[in-house]
Motif scaffolding. Structure first.
Motif, PDB file in Angstrom:
ATOM      1  N   LEU A 106       0.828  -1.201   0.000  1.00  0.00           N
ATOM      2  CA  LEU A 106       0.000   0.000   0.000  1.00  0.00           C
ATOM      3  C   LEU A 106       0.869   1.260   0.000  1.00  0.00           C
ATOM      4  CD1 LEU A 106      -2.993   0.559  -0.078  1.00  0.00           C
ATOM      5  CD2 LEU A 106      -3.013   0.680   2.406  1.00  0.00           C
ATOM      6  N   VAL A 107       1.995   1.205   0.702  1.00  0.00           N
ATOM      7  CA  VAL A 107       2.937   2.338   0.710  1.00  0.00           C
ATOM      8  C   VAL A 107       3.493   2.562  -0.693  1.00  0.00           C
ATOM      9  CG1 VAL A 107       5.225   3.056   1.497  1.00  0.00           C
ATOM     10  CG2 VAL A 107       3.553   2.207   3.145  1.00  0.00           C
ATOM     11  N   PHE A 108       3.898   1.480  -1.375  1.00  0.00           N
ATOM     12  CA  PHE A 108       4.394   1.591  -2.754  1.00  0.00           C
ATOM     13  C   PHE A 108       3.349   2.261  -3.649  1.00  0.00           C
ATOM     14  CE2 PHE A 108       7.268  -2.399  -2.302  1.00  0.00           C
ATOM     15  CZ  PHE A 108       8.244  -1.629  -1.681  1.00  0.00           C
ATOM     16  N   VAL A 109       2.110   1.815  -3.506  1.00  0.00           N
ATOM     17  CA  VAL A 109       1.031   2.334  -4.349  1.00  0.00           C
ATOM     18  C   VAL A 109       0.770   3.805  -4.059  1.00  0.00           C
ATOM     19  CG1 VAL A 109      -1.458   2.185  -4.754  1.00  0.00           C
ATOM     20  CG2 VAL A 109      -0.082   0.102  -4.707  1.00  0.00           C
ATOM     21  N   LEU A 110       0.771   4.170  -2.771  1.00  0.00           N
ATOM     22  CA  LEU A 110       0.484   5.561  -2.402  1.00  0.00           C
ATOM     23  C   LEU A 110       1.614   6.500  -2.824  1.00  0.00           C
ATOM     24  CD1 LEU A 110      -1.144   5.091   1.120  1.00  0.00           C
ATOM     25  CD2 LEU A 110      -2.267   5.661  -1.038  1.00  0.00           C
ATOM     26  N   ILE A 111       2.872   6.022  -2.761  1.00  0.00           N
ATOM     27  CA  ILE A 111       3.993   6.841  -3.248  1.00  0.00           C
ATOM     28  C   ILE A 111       3.823   7.108  -4.743  1.00  0.00           C
ATOM     29  CG2 ILE A 111       6.476   6.825  -3.721  1.00  0.00           C
ATOM     30  CD1 ILE A 111       6.900   5.431  -1.053  1.00  0.00           C
ATOM     31  N   GLY A 112       3.249   6.136  -5.447  1.00  0.00           N
ATOM     32  CA  GLY A 112       3.052   6.306  -6.889  1.00  0.00           C
ATOM     33  C   GLY A 112       2.040   7.369  -7.255  1.00  0.00           C
ATOM     34  N   ILE A 113       1.141   7.711  -6.332  1.00  0.00           N
ATOM     35  CA  ILE A 113       0.095   8.698  -6.658  1.00  0.00           C
ATOM     36  C   ILE A 113       0.666  10.102  -6.886  1.00  0.00           C
ATOM     37  CG2 ILE A 113      -1.956   9.885  -5.762  1.00  0.00           C
ATOM     38  CD1 ILE A 113      -2.851   7.274  -4.553  1.00  0.00           C
ATOM     39  N   PRO A 114       1.459  10.682  -5.943  1.00  0.00           N
ATOM     40  CA  PRO A 114       2.011  12.014  -6.224  1.00  0.00           C
ATOM     41  C   PRO A 114       2.987  12.012  -7.400  1.00  0.00           C
ATOM     42  CG  PRO A 114       2.927  11.108  -4.184  1.00  0.00           C
ATOM     43  CD  PRO A 114       1.789  10.230  -4.583  1.00  0.00           C
ATOM     44  N   ILE A 115       3.702  10.892  -7.582  1.00  0.00           N
ATOM     45  CA  ILE A 115       4.613  10.810  -8.730  1.00  0.00           C
ATOM     46  C   ILE A 115       3.812  10.811 -10.028  1.00  0.00           C
ATOM     47  CG2 ILE A 115       6.297   9.349  -9.912  1.00  0.00           C
ATOM     48  CD1 ILE A 115       7.296   8.458  -7.171  1.00  0.00           C
ATOM     49  N   SER A 116       2.704  10.065 -10.057  1.00  0.00           N
ATOM     50  CA  SER A 116       1.838  10.046 -11.246  1.00  0.00           C
ATOM     51  C   SER A 116       1.235  11.424 -11.503  1.00  0.00           C
ATOM     52  CB  SER A 116       0.725   9.019 -11.068  1.00  0.00           C
ATOM     53  OG  SER A 116       1.257   7.718 -10.981  1.00  0.00           O
ATOM     54  N   ALA A 117       0.861  12.110 -10.421  1.00  0.00           N
ATOM     55  CA  ALA A 117       0.316  13.470 -10.565  1.00  0.00           C
ATOM     56  C   ALA A 117       1.366  14.413 -11.156  1.00  0.00           C
ATOM     57  CB  ALA A 117      -0.160  13.979  -9.216  1.00  0.00           C
ATOM     58  N   ALA A 118       2.618  14.255 -10.702  1.00  0.00           N
ATOM     59  CA  ALA A 118       3.703  15.092 -11.233  1.00  0.00           C
ATOM     60  C   ALA A 118       3.945  14.797 -12.712  1.00  0.00           C
ATOM     61  CB  ALA A 118       4.985  14.852 -10.427  1.00  0.00           C
TER      62      ALA A 118
END
Length: 355
Positions: free
Chosen positions: A111-123
């Motif tokens: 879940l941490v891996f997935v959540l880190i991916g959210i702001p990176i995807s937004a960027a």
């Protein structure tokens, strides 16, 4: 042709039939929704890869905009971005396939891996949608958008289910059992996830540093670019589509060797010029003025071979070599100018003038 088109159109249907058989016991509506996500993710990933192949030039490289464009991601720091994307995709896949069947500690890590991916995807989405009129925005922007939507759907499905099952698990190891009981608590789980995001991110960055990345590569991968939203770098002048290979030499060669003089204007684009380029263009102008028939023949030959040659000059060493090979012709052109023009230096100086 009809058979090929029929095959292409039938592939999604065939894929759904195969997928439906592998997910027996799951409601049809759920299977349909999952398959839509799979197809969207696959297509968006393929589009993203195509975009990287077309827009692959770093900011410091002189390019012909007809051949491609500048990359939205700095190649030097791309490993960091790809690593976090891989971990985010892995976490998403694990949550989707196993969900509550995973131990709480592993569940929280995914879940941490997935959540880190959210702001990176937004960027990434913000970086590539700088100019929505450019079709590259849609090639790159579809993947982070699909990732964020898929992530929200998977998290909503997993979090409550996992918390309920984790309460019934017991580990022999006291530390694991303690962590399991703490992280299975629905009230405290979001807190532990947020706490773990920082050390997990730091550990991944530390590992990447061992592979040659920098501590701030995740910001530089966006900023050390040109023509995109977060770009902070400028690029050399675009090469003209009917590019003069000596233009390429003046831009890409070692300044100590090719001796660039100033900026010039060619067909509306700024270029870097050196004396060799100015002399060659002044000689061409001299031929055009006095022998127009011969100029058409020379121009046709040059258009046929000069532009392909400019595309093959891709390194500083190659540019330096072409500059040195052209030296005898440069002296010949200069001799002709001094013999046939009353003001040779004035003719040379006015080439590619911006005034």
């Amino acid at each position: 042709m009809e058979m090929i088109l029929l095959l292409v159109l039938s592939l999604p249907l065939l894929g759904y039939v195969v997928y439906k058989q592998t997910r027996k016991g799951v409601a049809s509506s759920v299977k349909t929704l999952e398959y839509v996500f799979i197809v969207s993710f696959t297509l968006s990933f393929l589009l993203f890869c195509c975009g990287l192949m077309i827009y692959d030039a770093d900011y410091h490289k002189a390019i012909d905009i007809v051949d491609g464009g500048y990359s939205p991601f700095a190649s030097k720091h791309l490993l960091s971005l790809l690593t976090f994307f891989f971990l985010a995709a892995l976490g998403l896949l694990m949550l989707w396939l196993k969900g509550r069947k995973m131990p709480p500690l592993l569940f929280v890590l995914m879940l941490v891996f997935v959540l880190i991916g959210i702001p990176i995807s937004a960027a990434v989405f913000c970086q590539v949608t700088y100019n929505t009129e450019n079709y590259a925005a849609w090639m790159f922007g579809f993947l982070p958008f699909v990732y964020i939507v898929t992530t929200v759907a998977v998290i909503c499905k997993c979090v409550v289910e996992e918390a309920a099952v984790a309460n019934d698990k017991v580990y022999r190891n006291k530390v694991l059992n303690y962590l399991n009981q703490k992280m299975s608590n629905t009230k405290h789980q979001p807190f532990y996830i947020l706490i773990l995001m920082v050390p997990v991110f730091v550990i991944i960055v530390a590992i990447l540093i061992l592979f040659g990345q920098e501590s701030d590569s995740m910001t530089k991968v966006f900023t050390e670019t040109t023509t995109w939203r977060f770009s902070t770098k400028t690029h050399p002048p675009f090469l003209d589509h009917q590019g003069h290979y000596l233009c390429t030499v003046a831009v890409c060669g070692d300044p100590k060797v090719v001796k660039p003089l100033r900026l010039g204007l060619r067909h509306g684009h700024e270029i870097i010029v050196n004396r060799q380029l100015l002399i060659a263009n002044a000689f061409e102008e001299l031929i055009q003025e006095n022998l127009p028939g011969l100029h058409r023949v020379i121009r046709g030959f040059y258009d046929k071979y000069g532009y392909p040659l400019s595309k093959k000059i891709t390194s500083q060493q190659g540019s330096n070599l072409v500059y040195r090979l052209m030296k005898p012709l440069e002296y010949f052109f200069l001799l002709c100018l001094y013999m046939c023009s009353t003001k040779p230096e004035e003719k040379i100086a006015k080439q590619y003038s911006q005034s």
